[in-house]
Write an enzyme that holds these catalytic residues in place. Sequence first.
Site, PDB file in Angstrom:
ATOM      1  CE1 TYR A 175      -1.308 -74.049 -90.128  1.00  0.00           C
ATOM      2  CE2 TYR A 175       0.766 -75.068 -90.619  1.00  0.00           C
ATOM      3  CZ  TYR A 175      -0.351 -74.331 -90.542  1.00  0.00           C
ATOM      4  OH  TYR A 175      -0.146 -73.189 -91.519  1.00  0.00           O
ATOM      5  CG  HIS A 232      -0.606 -68.559 -87.790  1.00  0.00           C
ATOM      6  ND1 HIS A 232      -0.849 -70.083 -87.525  1.00  0.00           N
ATOM      7  CD2 HIS A 232      -1.103 -68.599 -89.372  1.00  0.00           C
ATOM      8  CE1 HIS A 232      -1.140 -70.502 -88.512  1.00  0.00           C
ATOM      9  NE2 HIS A 232      -1.382 -69.819 -89.800  1.00  0.00           N
TER      10      HIS A 232
END
Length: 298
Positions: A61, A119
């Site tokens: 991110y 992730h």
Amino acid sequence: MVRFARAMSKLTIKSTLRMNSGYEIPMLGYGVYQTPANICEEVVTKAFEAGYRHVDSAAVYRNEEPSAAAVKKSSIPRSQIFFTSKVPPRKLSYESASTQIDASLKLTGLGYIDLMLLHAPYGGREARKGAWKALVEAKEAGKVRSIGVSNYGVTHLDELEVYIKELEKERGGEGKGGKIDVGQWEVHPWLPRRDIVEWCEKRGVVVQAYCPIVRGKRMDDPALLPLVKKHGKTGAQVLIRWSLQKGFVPLPKSVTPARIVENADVHDFELDAKDMKALELDVYEPCAWDPTVAALEN
């Protein structure tokens, strides 16, 4: 603290779940996916003002640092804020995961990371096993407090259980392979993931739900509109409440101050059994990526 929200008579913004690690996770989280770094500190601060105590970030991110800056500058004690990050999906190996954990810890300057996830299940079998071992070692070292996975399908989860048993033998006994504390997936009425949820519930794994409001794409859905009218709440609020009552940890995201507040204002109404049944849909319609279906070899 409650173990599963279904048993709760009263949810509050302070409600938590106990993870297998023994630590508590706030049930309502604030997601910062696609939140620009230059405004991230500001909006996370707004979320704290609205009552959130849980921030969900990730290395990919590119906003771990400003998210953590809001934590450090807040008057709220560090121990009362829950911070999550994730090892990038294309960096699953023992070495890269270990390096990423150290990098995230240094970048955030938080002293420890409350939850570190893998992730996505990409990279192949050995990469997944090595990355998990890195999480286990980081937890033992006190760098992270709880560990888990994101976007793993049942086949990946079953594989991970095998790895955990292998690591126990390789590393000297029961518990040395780690425990899955949390799993994070896109979960909402149009993607209920009942097989994954059942897998997790049997093992005490907390389910985090990203895209709990389906990116705003279902606000006119005939399954949702009657509940919006009945309760005098927005579609987003109804969906977040549904997630909480299912025992999940929803991670709504917004950079609009009014919506940040609105998404937290879900504790003054309750969906009854009929309402919950109305949102029990037999569909599989992701609004984001879906690595759960990836082959084990990928």
